[in-house]
Every structure is written in structure tokens, then in C-alpha cells.
Motif scaffolding. Structure first.
Motif, short mmCIF file in Angstrom:
data_model
loop_
_atom_site.label_atom_id
_atom_site.label_comp_id
_atom_site.label_asym_id
_atom_site.label_seq_id
_atom_site.Cartn_x
_atom_site.Cartn_y
_atom_site.Cartn_z
N TRP A 194 33.11 -22.01 -36.39
CA TRP A 194 33.67 -23.28 -36.86
C TRP A 194 35.12 -23.46 -36.39
CZ3 TRP A 194 32.43 -26.56 -41.57
CH2 TRP A 194 31.05 -26.64 -41.76
N LYS A 195 35.91 -22.39 -36.46
CA LYS A 195 37.32 -22.49 -36.07
C LYS A 195 37.47 -22.85 -34.60
CE LYS A 195 39.68 -19.78 -39.60
NZ LYS A 195 40.50 -20.95 -40.00
N ASP A 196 36.56 -22.36 -33.79
CA ASP A 196 36.59 -22.71 -32.35
C ASP A 196 36.37 -24.19 -32.11
OD1 ASP A 196 37.26 -20.27 -31.39
OD2 ASP A 196 35.42 -19.92 -30.27
N THR A 197 35.59 -24.84 -32.98
CA THR A 197 35.31 -26.26 -32.80
C THR A 197 36.47 -27.14 -33.26
OG1 THR A 197 34.30 -26.65 -35.00
CG2 THR A 197 32.85 -25.79 -33.24
N GLU A 198 37.42 -26.55 -33.97
CA GLU A 198 38.58 -27.32 -34.43
C GLU A 198 39.56 -27.56 -33.29
OE1 GLU A 198 38.69 -25.35 -38.94
OE2 GLU A 198 40.17 -24.78 -37.41
N GLU A 199 39.50 -26.75 -32.25
CA GLU A 199 40.48 -26.80 -31.15
C GLU A 199 40.27 -28.03 -30.27
OE1 GLU A 199 39.94 -23.09 -29.17
OE2 GLU A 199 40.68 -21.91 -30.87
#
Length: 235
Positions: free
Chosen positions: A230-235
Motif C-alpha cells: 500500500w505504501k508503494d502506491t502512495e508515491e
């Protein structure tokens, strides 16, 4: 390590392992053949309701809901709302009298999650809250859910603050916080799910419930993997 965790989130084989794991545990516990009549006497028809089989199917739905949500698929929320209805009914039958008040709230949270996810960017988490406002918002949600959990369970248990009341209050409060953050599509939910699953693992160890130990270890790995994804998709 990051690549391994992301692979785990997206792996269909991990889906199969997870579902097989929770269903095997449910069957191993001897619950599969349980009838509704083992718990309530609402007439002869209760002997025809395969409560154990329904519960086994339900734990499979729960696992797939978690796995699909981890991949940012809204289907996970749809399965989650079905799982909530079944879990609420089963939990109430098994003695959680607060379920009649707490599970409908989870149902509405999932309803909001489905609608919110449909309007959001597909395959992406919402932008994270930042600064001191994030601590205030998440702190307010957490405090609010625990107060709500205490009040609703107190009403549901008619003021009988036994050990089951406290366990139910704590577990529901923690899961409700994570579910609200999920509805808002925020990756911080997975930190809450990780802590929740660690606590469940410790509880299983203390109780000597080694069958559930494997299930919650799987859930810990899944929540950490989903958090990375999920954190990777925030970038």
C-alpha cells in the motif's frame, strides 16, 4: 525483502495456502459437524442448520477478504460485508450478546468503504495524513472507537462486565479502528492490523490454542506485506 513481501501480497498461491490453513484449523477443531441446535433451541428446524459448515465457509471468506483488500481490490470489502453479516449472527449465537449492536456498525463501515473505494483511484491508497494533524485524527478515531465499543458491549451484555465482555470490547475497538482507516483507504490501517494480530497470537499462546497460532502468524505476515504494498502506491 520488500520484493518478497510484495510478491506475497499478490500471490494466488498464498491465497490458497491462507484459505486452506483457516479451513483446516476449523475442521481440526471438530467444529465442522456442529449444528445450530448445539447452542439454541428455536425449534426442531435448528437441528437441520449446519452451523459448523457455515462457519468454516465464513472463515474462508474472511481470509479472502483480507487477501484481496491487501491487493487494493474492492472485492475484498464486498466479501468483508458478507463475512460481517455471517460473523455477527454466529458470534451472537455463541454468546457475544453485544454483537447485535457492534456488528451492524461494522456493516455500515464496509458499506462506506465500498462506495469510497469506487470513487478513489483504482489500485492506489489514499494520500497519508501528515504532521500533527495525523496524530490528532488517528488518536481521535482510536479513542472514539474504544469508547463506542465499551458502551455498546456494556449495553449488549446488560452491564455484566465479565471476562468475555472485556475481551470483546478490546478486540472490537481495535478492529473497528482498523476498519475505519480501511474505509478511508489509508495504509496506516495495516499497522493496526499487525498489532491486532500479534496480540491475537500472544493470546493463542497463553491459551495453548496452537491451531490458531499458525493462522495469526499468517495474518501478521499478510498485514506487514500489505502495508509495504500500500505504501508503494502512495508515491
Amino acid at each position: 525483502m520488500k520484493k518478497v513481501l510484495k510478491f506475497f501480497v499478490k500471490s494466488k498461491y498464498a491465497d490458497l495456502v491462507g484459505v486452506a490453513l483457516v479451513i483446516s484449523i476449523a475442521i481440526y477443531s471438530g467444529y465442522l459437524s456442529t449444528k445450530l441446535s448445539n447452542y439454541v433451541d428455536w425449534g426442531p428446524w435448528t437441528n437441520l442448520v449446519p452451523l459448523g459448515f457455515i462457519s468454516v465457509i465464513n472463515v474462508g471468506l474472511s481470509m479472502m477478504s483480507t487477501r484481496l483488500t491487501g491487493r487494493l481490490s474492492n472485492l475484498g470489502n464486498i466479501l468483508g460485508i458478507i463475512n460481517t453479516v455471517l460473523s455477527g449472527i454466529i458470534d451472537y449465537i455463541l454468546g457475544n450478546k453485544g454483537a447485535i449492536l457492534t456488528y451492524p456498525i461494522t456493516f455500515f463501515i464496509y458499506t462506506f468503504a465500498i462506495k469510497h473505494w469506487q470513487k478513489s483511484d483504482k489500485g492506489k491508497a489514499s494520500q497519508p495524513l501528515t504532521g500533527y494533524k495525523s496524530y490528532i485524527a488517528i488518536g481521535a478515531i482510536t479513542i472514539g472507537t474504544f469508547i463506542f465499543s465499551f458502551v455498546t458491549n456494556y449495553i449488549g451484555y446488560f452491564g455484566d462486565m465479565n471476562i468475555l465482555f472485556w475481551i470483546t470490547t478490546f478486540v472490537f475497538g481495535f478492529s473497528m479502528t482498523a476498519n475505519i482507516l480501511n474505509a478511508l483507504k489509508l495504509s496506516v490501517q495495516w499497522q493496526f492490523w499487525t498489532i491486532y494480530n500479534i496480540l491475537q497470537t500472544v493470546k493463542a499462546l497463553i491459551q495453548g490454542n496452537y491451531a490458531n497460532l499458525g493462522k495469526y502468524i499468517f495474518y501478521i505476515i499478510n498485514s506487514i506485506s500489505a502495508m509495504v504494498f500500500w505504501k508503494d502506491t502512495e508515491e
